[in-house]
Design a protein around this motif. Structure first.
Motif, PDB file in Angstrom:
ATOM      1  N   SER A 102      -7.473  -5.173   9.264  1.00  0.00           N
ATOM      2  CA  SER A 102      -8.162  -6.440   9.148  1.00  0.00           C
ATOM      3  C   SER A 102      -7.450  -7.314   8.190  1.00  0.00           C
ATOM      4  O   SER A 102      -8.121  -7.749   7.141  1.00  0.00           O
ATOM      5  CB  SER A 102      -9.759  -6.330   8.919  1.00  0.00           C
ATOM      6  N   VAL A 103      -6.357  -7.679   8.115  1.00  0.00           N
ATOM      7  CA  VAL A 103      -5.525  -8.448   7.247  1.00  0.00           C
ATOM      8  C   VAL A 103      -5.253  -9.919   8.177  1.00  0.00           C
ATOM      9  O   VAL A 103      -4.974  -9.745   9.246  1.00  0.00           O
ATOM     10  CB  VAL A 103      -4.262  -8.036   6.836  1.00  0.00           C
TER      11      VAL A 103
ATOM     12  N   ILE B  28      -1.866  -3.340   9.429  1.00  0.00           N
ATOM     13  CA  ILE B  28      -0.604  -2.829   8.855  1.00  0.00           C
ATOM     14  C   ILE B  28      -0.427  -1.349   8.905  1.00  0.00           C
ATOM     15  O   ILE B  28      -1.287  -0.583   8.855  1.00  0.00           O
ATOM     16  CB  ILE B  28      -0.402  -3.335   7.571  1.00  0.00           C
ATOM     17  N   TYR B  29       0.798  -0.854   9.345  1.00  0.00           N
ATOM     18  CA  TYR B  29       0.953   0.367   9.816  1.00  0.00           C
ATOM     19  C   TYR B  29       2.150   0.759   8.999  1.00  0.00           C
ATOM     20  O   TYR B  29       3.269  -0.058   8.902  1.00  0.00           O
ATOM     21  CB  TYR B  29       1.241   0.875  11.234  1.00  0.00           C
TER      22      TYR B  29
ATOM     23  N   TYR C 133      -4.242 -12.865   0.241  1.00  0.00           N
ATOM     24  CA  TYR C 133      -5.233 -11.420   0.635  1.00  0.00           C
ATOM     25  C   TYR C 133      -6.026 -11.228  -0.705  1.00  0.00           C
ATOM     26  O   TYR C 133      -5.108 -11.017  -1.801  1.00  0.00           O
ATOM     27  CB  TYR C 133      -4.304 -10.280   1.186  1.00  0.00           C
ATOM     28  N   LYS C 134      -7.252 -11.215  -0.576  1.00  0.00           N
ATOM     29  CA  LYS C 134      -7.937 -11.002  -1.893  1.00  0.00           C
ATOM     30  C   LYS C 134      -7.503  -9.849  -2.808  1.00  0.00           C
ATOM     31  O   LYS C 134      -7.485  -9.971  -4.261  1.00  0.00           O
ATOM     32  CB  LYS C 134      -9.372 -11.077  -1.597  1.00  0.00           C
ATOM     33  N   ASP C 135      -7.013  -8.631  -2.202  1.00  0.00           N
ATOM     34  CA  ASP C 135      -6.828  -7.655  -3.086  1.00  0.00           C
ATOM     35  C   ASP C 135      -5.402  -7.297  -2.873  1.00  0.00           C
ATOM     36  O   ASP C 135      -5.053  -5.915  -2.484  1.00  0.00           O
ATOM     37  CB  ASP C 135      -7.653  -6.150  -2.634  1.00  0.00           C
ATOM     38  N   PHE C 136      -4.684  -8.453  -2.973  1.00  0.00           N
ATOM     39  CA  PHE C 136      -3.114  -7.982  -2.524  1.00  0.00           C
ATOM     40  C   PHE C 136      -2.410  -7.037  -3.454  1.00  0.00           C
ATOM     41  O   PHE C 136      -1.654  -6.653  -3.085  1.00  0.00           O
ATOM     42  CB  PHE C 136      -2.385  -9.352  -2.369  1.00  0.00           C
TER      43      PHE C 136
ATOM     44  N   LYS D  38      -9.411  -5.063  17.859  1.00  0.00           N
ATOM     45  CA  LYS D  38     -11.005  -4.609  17.543  1.00  0.00           C
ATOM     46  C   LYS D  38     -11.631  -5.818  16.573  1.00  0.00           C
ATOM     47  O   LYS D  38     -12.877  -5.759  16.385  1.00  0.00           O
ATOM     48  CB  LYS D  38     -11.397  -3.483  16.882  1.00  0.00           C
ATOM     49  N   GLY D  39     -10.882  -6.476  16.135  1.00  0.00           N
ATOM     50  CA  GLY D  39     -11.475  -7.548  14.887  1.00  0.00           C
ATOM     51  C   GLY D  39     -12.021  -8.660  15.521  1.00  0.00           C
ATOM     52  O   GLY D  39     -11.871  -9.001  16.955  1.00  0.00           O
ATOM     53  N   ASN D  40     -12.900  -9.421  14.863  1.00  0.00           N
ATOM     54  CA  ASN D  40     -13.636 -10.408  15.689  1.00  0.00           C
ATOM     55  C   ASN D  40     -12.952 -11.461  15.817  1.00  0.00           C
ATOM     56  O   ASN D  40     -13.096 -12.541  16.507  1.00  0.00           O
ATOM     57  CB  ASN D  40     -14.933 -10.665  14.552  1.00  0.00           C
TER      58      ASN D  40
END
Length: 422
Positions: free
Chosen positions: A45-46, A27-28, A62-65, A18-20
């Motif tokens: 959305s990673v 991640i699951y 990743y900005k908020d890793f 579904k991502g653009n």
């Protein structure tokens, strides 16, 4: 599943459809118990380059890793705690159970085998023995399926869904008996699923299941013509005598049912009190059908009356207080196969075929109105009797002969009129 089975938690990434952007991942948390899996969405959305699959961690791209990795650790810790709590309680454990506990879905803790046990125990004084036996057979197939296909002894009710039902159906269709029994027919498979549906419906009413798993499943029965004896076959059977007493007795019971329409259990339960004088001054059978609890009144035809008198003084019947000596349905049907062979009847003779013969050959084909037949059979509605309203070949032949005669008479009258005019 029990707590001594393997348990693992891993974090996996899959493409975010579904991502653009095409290179986006979700991640699951994957819960594995005894080889079965369930997954929970953790981070959405990673970017692909932000996920380290070998370490199951987000990296600095990743900005908020840091917060993301902290949440992953929290999820792992909570899932592990849930598993441990369930193990300590001795509760049923599966990936779905752990997932439901994590996301806050309440679970009754009931399992399918537990439900089947509850149904059979609670209904033992309500269902007929034969019907209850069929439920135990269905439970046997469920247990075999779980053991052979799922490699488990039981399954949580919350895991019963459309997929489970269709896979169980496929198992039943492919099941190959190792004993003398035949493989299941389509209708045999459907009867097992019908019983399973009734049991899961009970679970919904009890509050053990939130939703009926059969909601979108449609049972598909194949219409089958019910076999019966023809006039000729019935005559051969009626006039045949056997030196072996058990075969003679079984034949007499079958013929009696052919002329009364009574089922095995209703013949089995007949007592002298069931013989009453009818409004015509003749003897009738008045009894209550065990299956439907409907009162039936049957005028006793001469053939049936002769068989009643034959066994009225039999010590086995007198001691039981019944009209006939008792014999199990299983043994009776087994002996009927011998009777059929000795009479040259190629059809598979079962006691219930006698009821079909009464409805078709003895009554309807001899002009007895279907409404009368329905009352004598003890049917609760006429539509049930309609399955017997078949047109027999002999009837077709007789009706066509009558039609030929009518047409011939019309032709003769027309010819006579033309001759007169001349």
């Amino acid at each position: 599943m029990t707590s001594n089975q393997t348990f693992a938690i891993s974090f996996v990434a899959r493409a975010d459809r579904k991502g653009n952007e095409k290179n986006t991942l979700n991640i699951y948390a994957r819960i594995t118990v005894g080889g079965k899996r369930a997954e929970i969405s953790v981070v959405k959305s990673v970017a692909k380059e932000s996920w380290n699959s070998s370490k199951e961690r987000l990296n600095s791209k990743y900005k908020d890793f840091r917060q993301g990795n902290a949440y992953i650790d929290q999820v792992r810790s909570k899932l592990t705690s849930i598993y441990r709590e369930l193990s300590l309680k001795g509760a049923f454990i599966s990936p779905l159970v752990i997932k439901n506990c994590f996301i806050g879905i309440t679970d009754t803790g009931k399992t399918l085998i537990e439900l089947l046990d509850y149904h059979n125990e609670s209904q033992k004084n309500t269902l007929m023995p034969g019907t209850l036996k069929n439920y135990f057979t269905t439970q046997k197939y469920v247990h075999k399926y779980l053991k052979e296909c799922k490699k488990i002894d039981d399954i949580r009710l919350g895991e019963i869904n459309y997929k489970f039902i269709t896979e169980f159906e496929a198992y039943l269709r492919g099941y190959e008996p190792i004993d003398h029994h035949k493989a299941l027919s389509n209708n045999g498979v459907m009867k097992h699923l019908e019983r399973l549906r009734k049991v899961t419906s009970m679970a919904v009413r009890l509050g053990w299941l939130e939703k009926d798993p059969f909601e979108k499943y449609k049972l598909s029965f194949v219409k089958v013509d019910r076999e019966f004896l023809t006039d000729r076959e019935l005559e051969v059977l009626r006039e045949k005598s056997f030196q072996i007493k058990r075969l003679q007795f079984v034949k007499d019971l079958f013929v009696f049912s052919c002329y009364t329409g009574l089922t095995y259990i209703d013949v089995h339960n007949l007592k002298r009190d069931n013989l009453i004088l009818g409004i015509d001054g003749e003897y009738w059978i008045q009894t209550i059908r065990q299956k439907t609890h409907m009162v039936v009144n049957i005028p006793i035809l001469p053939v049936a009356w002769e068989i009643i008198n034959k066994y009225k003084d039999d010590p086995r019947a007198v001691n039981n207080g019944t009209i006939f000596p008792k014999l199990s349905n299983q043994r009776l049907n087994s002996y009927l196969k011998e009777v059929a062979d000795l009479c040259g009847i190629t059809k598979t003779l079962t006691f219930h075929m006698a009821r079909h013969t009464f409805a078709t050959t003895v009554t309807l084909s001899n002009g007895v109105p279907i409404e009368t037949v329905s009352k004598v059979l003890g049917h609760s509605n006429l539509s049930t009797t309609m399955i017997y309203a078949r047109v027999l070949k002999d009837k077709i032949s007789a009706d066509m002969k009558d039609l030929k005669q009518v047409l011939q008479n019309k032709e003769d009258n027309a010819g006579l009129k033309r001759h007169v005019k001349r």
